[in-house]
Write an enzyme that holds these catalytic residues in place. Sequence first.
Site, PDB file in Angstrom:
ATOM      1  N   ALA A  81      73.849  44.085  48.078  1.00 34.19           N
ATOM      2  CA  ALA A  81      73.075  44.508  49.258  1.00 34.19           C
ATOM      3  C   ALA A  81      72.558  43.285  50.015  1.00 34.19           C
ATOM      4  O   ALA A  81      72.617  43.239  51.254  1.00 34.19           O
ATOM      5  CB  ALA A  81      71.916  45.400  48.827  1.00 34.19           C
ATOM      6  N   SER A  82      72.093  42.267  49.290  1.00 34.53           N
ATOM      7  CA  SER A  82      71.548  41.075  49.971  1.00 34.53           C
ATOM      8  C   SER A  82      72.643  40.341  50.736  1.00 34.53           C
ATOM      9  O   SER A  82      72.420  39.841  51.837  1.00 34.53           O
ATOM     10  CB  SER A  82      70.872  40.142  48.961  1.00 34.53           C
ATOM     11  OG  SER A  82      71.835  39.468  48.158  1.00 34.53           O
ATOM     12  N   LYS A  83      73.843  40.289  50.166  1.00 33.37           N
ATOM     13  CA  LYS A  83      74.935  39.575  50.836  1.00 33.37           C
ATOM     14  C   LYS A  83      75.483  40.395  52.016  1.00 33.37           C
ATOM     15  O   LYS A  83      75.894  39.824  53.027  1.00 33.37           O
ATOM     16  CB  LYS A  83      76.045  39.221  49.837  1.00 33.37           C
ATOM     17  CG  LYS A  83      75.595  38.238  48.741  1.00 33.37           C
ATOM     18  CD  LYS A  83      75.208  36.863  49.308  1.00 33.37           C
ATOM     19  CE  LYS A  83      74.864  35.857  48.231  1.00 33.37           C
ATOM     20  NZ  LYS A  83      74.436  34.544  48.756  1.00 33.37           N
ATOM     21  N   SER A 138      70.296  22.025  43.987  1.00 32.82           N
ATOM     22  CA  SER A 138      70.052  21.404  42.672  1.00 32.82           C
ATOM     23  C   SER A 138      71.136  21.755  41.672  1.00 32.82           C
ATOM     24  O   SER A 138      71.231  21.143  40.614  1.00 32.82           O
ATOM     25  CB  SER A 138      68.681  21.833  42.126  1.00 32.82           C
ATOM     26  OG  SER A 138      68.669  23.222  41.870  1.00 32.82           O
ATOM     27  N   TYR A 141      72.322  42.185  44.517  1.00 34.91           N
ATOM     28  CA  TYR A 141      73.019  41.014  45.077  1.00 34.91           C
ATOM     29  C   TYR A 141      73.957  41.436  46.213  1.00 34.91           C
ATOM     30  O   TYR A 141      73.968  40.834  47.294  1.00 34.91           O
ATOM     31  CB  TYR A 141      73.804  40.346  43.954  1.00 34.91           C
ATOM     32  CG  TYR A 141      74.573  39.113  44.348  1.00 34.91           C
ATOM     33  CD1 TYR A 141      73.938  37.890  44.516  1.00 34.91           C
ATOM     34  CD2 TYR A 141      75.961  39.155  44.522  1.00 34.91           C
ATOM     35  CE1 TYR A 141      74.654  36.740  44.850  1.00 34.91           C
ATOM     36  CE2 TYR A 141      76.688  38.020  44.853  1.00 34.91           C
ATOM     37  CZ  TYR A 141      76.027  36.817  45.014  1.00 34.91           C
ATOM     38  OH  TYR A 141      76.740  35.686  45.356  1.00 34.91           O
ATOM     39  N   GLY A 146      69.213  25.099  48.076  1.00 33.36           N
ATOM     40  CA  GLY A 146      69.828  25.478  46.796  1.00 33.36           C
ATOM     41  C   GLY A 146      70.780  24.402  46.297  1.00 33.36           C
ATOM     42  O   GLY A 146      71.834  24.689  45.744  1.00 33.36           O
ATOM     43  N   ASP A 194      60.958  26.164  48.262  1.00 32.46           N
ATOM     44  CA  ASP A 194      61.087  27.535  47.757  1.00 32.46           C
ATOM     45  C   ASP A 194      61.300  28.428  48.976  1.00 32.46           C
ATOM     46  O   ASP A 194      60.382  28.628  49.785  1.00 32.46           O
ATOM     47  CB  ASP A 194      59.813  27.945  47.002  1.00 32.46           C
ATOM     48  CG  ASP A 194      59.917  29.353  46.431  1.00 32.46           C
ATOM     49  OD1 ASP A 194      60.861  30.090  46.803  1.00 32.46           O
ATOM     50  OD2 ASP A 194      59.053  29.710  45.606  1.00 32.46           O
ATOM     51  N   SER A 205      77.429  33.587  51.906  1.00 33.27           N
ATOM     52  CA  SER A 205      77.528  34.994  51.555  1.00 33.27           C
ATOM     53  C   SER A 205      78.326  35.039  50.247  1.00 33.27           C
ATOM     54  O   SER A 205      78.116  34.213  49.349  1.00 33.27           O
ATOM     55  CB  SER A 205      78.216  35.753  52.691  1.00 33.27           C
ATOM     56  OG  SER A 205      78.460  37.081  52.355  1.00 33.27           O
TER      57      SER A 205
HETATM   58  N1  LIG Z   1      79.095  30.818  41.769  1.00 35.65           N
HETATM   59  C1  LIG Z   1      79.860  31.698  42.369  1.00 35.65           C
HETATM   60  O1  LIG Z   1      80.910  32.086  41.853  1.00 35.65           O
HETATM   61  C2  LIG Z   1      79.477  32.249  43.725  1.00 35.65           C
HETATM   62  C3  LIG Z   1      80.331  33.192  44.331  1.00 35.65           C
HETATM   63  C4  LIG Z   1      79.986  33.697  45.576  1.00 35.65           C
HETATM   64  C5  LIG Z   1      78.839  33.271  46.232  1.00 35.65           C
HETATM   65  N2  LIG Z   1      78.021  32.362  45.628  1.00 35.65           N
HETATM   66  C6  LIG Z   1      76.820  31.953  46.345  1.00 35.65           C
HETATM   67  O2  LIG Z   1      76.735  30.544  46.370  1.00 35.65           O
HETATM   68  C7  LIG Z   1      75.372  30.125  46.334  1.00 35.65           C
HETATM   69  C8  LIG Z   1      75.174  29.191  45.132  1.00 35.65           C
HETATM   70  O3  LIG Z   1      75.411  29.932  43.950  1.00 35.65           O
HETATM   71  P1  LIG Z   1      75.839  29.245  42.567  1.00 35.65           P
HETATM   72  O4  LIG Z   1      76.153  30.357  41.651  1.00 35.65           O
HETATM   73  O5  LIG Z   1      76.856  28.223  42.766  1.00 35.65           O
HETATM   74  O6  LIG Z   1      74.536  28.443  42.236  1.00 35.65           O
HETATM   75  P2  LIG Z   1      73.468  28.494  41.075  1.00 35.65           P
HETATM   76  O7  LIG Z   1      73.872  27.536  40.026  1.00 35.65           O
HETATM   77  O8  LIG Z   1      73.185  29.899  40.712  1.00 35.65           O
HETATM   78  O9  LIG Z   1      72.253  27.822  41.862  1.00 35.65           O
HETATM   79  C9  LIG Z   1      71.382  28.511  42.675  1.00 35.65           C
HETATM   80  C10 LIG Z   1      70.646  27.475  43.500  1.00 35.65           C
HETATM   81  O10 LIG Z   1      69.685  28.140  44.299  1.00 35.65           O
HETATM   82  C11 LIG Z   1      68.425  27.499  44.124  1.00 35.65           C
HETATM   83  N3  LIG Z   1      67.366  28.480  44.305  1.00 35.65           N
HETATM   84  C12 LIG Z   1      67.189  29.650  43.650  1.00 35.65           C
HETATM   85  N4  LIG Z   1      66.091  30.275  44.102  1.00 35.65           N
HETATM   86  C13 LIG Z   1      65.566  29.464  45.066  1.00 35.65           C
HETATM   87  C14 LIG Z   1      64.422  29.536  45.904  1.00 35.65           C
HETATM   88  N5  LIG Z   1      63.578  30.573  45.837  1.00 35.65           N
HETATM   89  N6  LIG Z   1      64.197  28.534  46.775  1.00 35.65           N
HETATM   90  C15 LIG Z   1      65.058  27.472  46.848  1.00 35.65           C
HETATM   91  N7  LIG Z   1      66.135  27.343  46.089  1.00 35.65           N
HETATM   92  C16 LIG Z   1      66.384  28.325  45.202  1.00 35.65           C
HETATM   93  C17 LIG Z   1      68.461  26.900  42.719  1.00 35.65           C
HETATM   94  O11 LIG Z   1      67.616  25.776  42.569  1.00 35.65           O
HETATM   95  P3  LIG Z   1      66.110  25.774  41.959  1.00 35.65           P
HETATM   96  O12 LIG Z   1      66.070  26.675  40.778  1.00 35.65           O
HETATM   97  O13 LIG Z   1      65.890  24.334  41.638  1.00 35.65           O
HETATM   98  O14 LIG Z   1      65.262  26.258  43.088  1.00 35.65           O
HETATM   99  C18 LIG Z   1      69.911  26.445  42.655  1.00 35.65           C
HETATM  100  O15 LIG Z   1      70.040  25.180  43.269  1.00 35.65           O
HETATM  101  C19 LIG Z   1      74.539  31.408  46.234  1.00 35.65           C
HETATM  102  O16 LIG Z   1      74.121  31.796  47.515  1.00 35.65           O
HETATM  103  C20 LIG Z   1      75.529  32.415  45.674  1.00 35.65           C
HETATM  104  O17 LIG Z   1      75.201  33.729  46.027  1.00 35.65           O
HETATM  105  C21 LIG Z   1      78.308  31.850  44.383  1.00 35.65           C
END
Ligand SMILES: NC(=O)c1ccc[n+]([C@@H]2O[C@H](COP(=O)([O-])OP(=O)(O)OC[C@H]3O[C@@H](n4cnc5c(N)ncnc54)[C@H](OP(=O)(O)O)[C@@H]3O)[C@@H](O)[C@H]2O)c1
Length: 275
Positions: free
Chosen positions: A146-148, A14, A144, A12, A53, A130
């Site tokens: 539930a998954s976490k 990108s 979401y 993830g 993926d 998480s």
């Molecule tokens: N942002 C927040 O505030 C926050 C808070 C708590 C936890 N998190 C966790 O932090 C992580 C990143 O979240 P984010 O919000 O910062 O990122 P995001 O911008 O939503 O990016 C999600 C990333 O996951 C990749 N992805 C999605 N489906 C995929 C798949 N099937 N296979 C491989 N890669 C996949 C996407 O790339 P592609 O589309 O190129 O595959 C992208 O790089 C997540 O696990 C999220 O639950 C985020």
Amino acid sequence: MKNIQKTVWVTGASSGLGLHTAMALRDDGWQVIAGARSFTGGQKDGMTCLPLDVTDEESVREFCRRAEEISPPDALVQCAGMLVLGSCEETSTEEFRRVMDTNYLGMVRMNREVLPRMRERGGGKIVMFSSINGLLGIPFQSAYTASKHAIEGYAECLAMEAKPFGIQVMLAEPGDHRSGSDKYRPHAAAMTDASPYAEAYESATARIHHDETNGSDPDVLGRKIAKILDRKRIPLRKRIASPDQHLAVYVHRFLGSPTNGAVLSSYYISKKKDK
Ligand SMILES: NC(=O)c1ccc[n+]([C@@H]2O[C@H](COP(=O)([O-])OP(=O)(O)OC[C@H]3O[C@@H](n4cnc5c(N)ncnc54)[C@H](OP(=O)(O)O)[C@@H]3O)[C@@H](O)[C@H]2O)c1
């Protein structure tokens, strides 16, 4: 430069926290092999980017095979994730399945490939992203949440099983960060104006969007993860959140469900005044 010979595989990577963490690790001297669906292969910004993926077993196997040809993992950081916003009643089974398949089973698939490699090498570190939502639920984010929660339970089991092989496990538990893209936060198809939850849903999703847009700095989180991975011992849990989100976890844990539910409901669901 530290850790010059160490290699980390980041899923993830990108966008969002995955990208920021990958860049922080690269800056700290790690060789970064990054995976995401949108990658087509090759070098970008000093990292090797391979297609991945996490919902597809074959793609996971192929990513690991190609990554290992470059360098086997000293560490795995799993950030790939998405969410579907919607009421429990109206989110379809397929929408729940998509979130679980990406967020939870995606990590399970990666770990099943990486664990034997780390065992053979005599150890390694696995970081799974998480969320605060792995610790408490909020309205209209049930798939979401539930998954976490699944990841939280799974990681506790994994940590105990993997420890004798020198493999350490950490749950990163971020609060809101200014990083996520709406692309990865679709609304459940049934969440239209005709939904019986429409008013509460509008209020909660506006709050969720506001909190993420005004959330913490993703660069700081990336650097924190890189710093922790540099240590000999890593903790099972690392919460990276604002003081109010730390407080929300405390309230949830120590004040019990009714108080917690009342506080979170009034925060997320504002009632329109009677006309
Ligand atoms: N942002 C927040 O505030 C926050 C808070 C708590 C936890 N998190 C966790 O932090 C992580 C990143 O979240 P984010 O919000 O910062 O990122 P995001 O911008 O939503 O990016 C999600 C990333 O996951 C990749 N992805 C999605 N489906 C995929 C798949 N099937 N296979 C491989 N890669 C996949 C996407 O790339 P592609 O589309 O190129 O595959 C992208 O790089 C997540 O696990 C999220 O639950 C985020």
